[in-house]
Structure formats: C-alpha cells, structure tokens
Design an enzyme around this catalytic site. Sequence first.
Site, short mmCIF file in Angstrom:
data_model
loop_
_atom_site.label_atom_id
_atom_site.label_comp_id
_atom_site.label_asym_id
_atom_site.label_seq_id
_atom_site.Cartn_x
_atom_site.Cartn_y
_atom_site.Cartn_z
N ASP A 19 0.84 -1.19 0.00
CA ASP A 19 0.00 0.00 0.00
C ASP A 19 0.88 1.25 0.00
OD1 ASP A 19 -2.38 1.34 -0.02
OD2 ASP A 19 -2.82 1.04 2.10
N GLY A 20 0.32 2.35 -0.53
CA GLY A 20 1.01 3.64 -0.43
C GLY A 20 1.59 4.17 -1.73
N GLY A 22 -0.06 5.64 -4.10
CA GLY A 22 -0.69 6.94 -4.36
C GLY A 22 -0.04 8.02 -3.52
N TRP A 24 2.90 8.00 -2.19
CA TRP A 24 4.29 8.19 -2.63
C TRP A 24 4.33 9.18 -3.79
CZ3 TRP A 24 7.03 7.57 -7.16
CH2 TRP A 24 8.42 7.49 -7.05
N HIS A 36 2.21 3.82 -8.99
CA HIS A 36 2.00 2.40 -9.31
C HIS A 36 3.17 1.86 -10.14
CE1 HIS A 36 -1.82 2.62 -7.45
NE2 HIS A 36 -2.40 3.34 -8.39
N TRP A 68 -11.85 -1.59 -8.17
CA TRP A 68 -12.57 -1.14 -9.37
C TRP A 68 -13.30 0.17 -9.12
CZ3 TRP A 68 -11.44 -3.76 -13.68
CH2 TRP A 68 -11.07 -5.12 -13.57
N ARG A 70 -12.05 2.82 -8.15
CA ARG A 70 -11.18 3.95 -8.46
C ARG A 70 -11.51 4.51 -9.84
NH1 ARG A 70 -5.42 2.66 -5.56
NH2 ARG A 70 -6.34 1.92 -3.61
N LEU A 130 11.09 -20.11 -5.45
CA LEU A 130 10.00 -19.37 -4.80
C LEU A 130 8.69 -19.47 -5.60
CD1 LEU A 130 9.57 -16.61 -2.73
CD2 LEU A 130 9.37 -15.63 -4.97
N ARG A 193 -5.20 -2.60 8.84
CA ARG A 193 -6.42 -3.34 8.48
C ARG A 193 -6.08 -4.35 7.39
NH1 ARG A 193 -8.20 2.10 6.95
NH2 ARG A 193 -7.46 2.55 4.84
N GLU A 206 1.18 -13.75 11.76
CA GLU A 206 1.74 -12.61 12.50
C GLU A 206 1.66 -11.37 11.59
OE1 GLU A 206 2.56 -12.66 15.64
OE2 GLU A 206 2.18 -14.81 15.78
#
Length: 241
Positions: A19-20, A22, A24, A36, A68, A70, A130, A193, A206
């Site tokens: 998140d973040g 936008g 930034w 993005h 969606w 947005r 991975l 959240r 965790e």
Amino acid sequence: MEHNLEGMTIPKHVALILDGNGRWAKKRGLPRSMGHKEGCVTVEKTVEIAARMGIEYLTVYGFSTENWKRSEEEVGALMQLFRFYMVRLLKVASANNIRVRMIGDRTRFAQDIIDGIHRLERETRDNTGLTFVIAVNYGGRDEITRAVCRLAADCVKGRQNAADITQEVLESYLDTAGMPDPDLLIRTSGEIRLSNYLLWQLAYTEIYVTDCLWPDFNREELEKAILAYNKRDRRYGGVKA
Ligand code: IPE
Ligand code: IPE
Ligand code: MG
C-alpha cells in the site's frame, strides 16, 4: 542465502499488502499512476530478494475486488502496467526459477490479460524455487463465496457430501488450495487493516505494519519485518510451555 539474518527463522510464506503508491506519488507532485509504476519496480526487486532469502511463498495484493471503485483513468493505468509486467515477469521468473500463480477472480479482466495469466502460470509451473502468488481482482470474501458456490455445485452432483464438509474440504476449493497459510503479513504505509485480504488464510498469521510507502520498500525493510517476526510468540490458541 544472502541476508543479514544470521540464525533467524525465515518465514516460509510471506503475504504482502503493498500500500502507499498513491501517497508516494502525491508527496512528489506526481500522478498516482507514477506511484504504481514505481511500485511495480519494487515488486520485481522484492521477489528477487525474497527468493534469495529462502522464502518459499510470497503472496502480494496487486488489485482488490474493491479497487474497481477507483477512477477509470487509474484502473486503466493499473491494467496497462499489469500487461507490461506480465511479460517482464515471465523473464524474471524463468531466470530465477520462480513459479508464478495468480489468485482472485480473473474472469473480469480483458481476454489478453486472462491469456497472459494462463501463459505465466503454464510456463513457470515446473520451476522449483520461490512461488510468487499475485492476488488480482482478489477479495477474501469473494474467494470464499466462489469456493462455496463450487462446493455446493459438487454436492448437487454427488461429488461431495454436505455432511462430510470439513475445513480441509473447504480449503481445497479456495484459490490458495495446496499452499501453506502465510506466517507473516506485511502491510506498508501504516494502515492497520486487512482490506479483504486472505481472510481465511490469515487466521494465525503474524501481522507487521510499517509506515514505509510501498515504492520505498527494500531489503532492509523486509529484514526488519523478519526480525520482528522472530520476536513473536506463536501460540495458536495454546499455552506457552
Ligand atoms: C496500493 O497503493 C496499490 C493498489 C491498491 C493498487 P494505493 O494506490 O492504495 O496507494 P495509497 O493508499 O492511495 O497511497
Ligand atoms: C489494499 O489497498 C489493496 C491492495 C493493496 C491491492 P487499498 O489501498 O485498496 O486498501 P484501503 O482502501 O486503504 O483499505
Ligand atoms: Mg491504498
């Protein structure tokens, strides 16, 4: 393995809410789409770092069922980035022995994106390093609802018996079937959240939240999260011996 985590337990499955982007971009007076774009670069770097650290599963939240809402412009920019990075990811995954898997309801995407997802999964299926899981058009409630629909249909067909449904049976209908639950959830940008992420799977995960904005996330941030994880006492409802 390359990291400064001598003697630490490396979580087998790390889930990320990136998140973040936008915020930034806003801080720099740039359009959200630039956040993005930078966020995608960080995703690519993080996958390689995680693979080298010995993390076995990395699940990132790329686009939620609620995203969606947005603007058309922002959703369009995200879809374009998705198209571009799917091609790049094929190269990165092949070079690093990474297996790619997508979770979420892909049916809502344009056909070329759906085809690209299939291709990525098919061509990286036999890689043994991975497992990189991308949650796109993903919502925990949507996933559980789709799973229950398929399970109910199988009951009607006589393939399952309603009276015999266990947690394991329901789990086998989730998008994450066959994957271990996340050990550590990292959310960037400070919000505490879940935003509809992996609601079933995070039952005993965790949780670690950092104020770092996603495009600024790096190896050091990941190491900090793993150090914090190592200080946790996972009791799973039991009592410490
Ligand atoms: C996360 O960054 C990326 C997606 C949800 C696609 P945001 O776009 O949510 O960034 P903020 O929360 O507005 O800063
Ligand atoms: C969660 O971030 C979804 C993704 C990271 C893809 P959001 O930015 O959509 O979450 P909220 O709206 O702050 O809860
Ligand atoms: Mg956000």
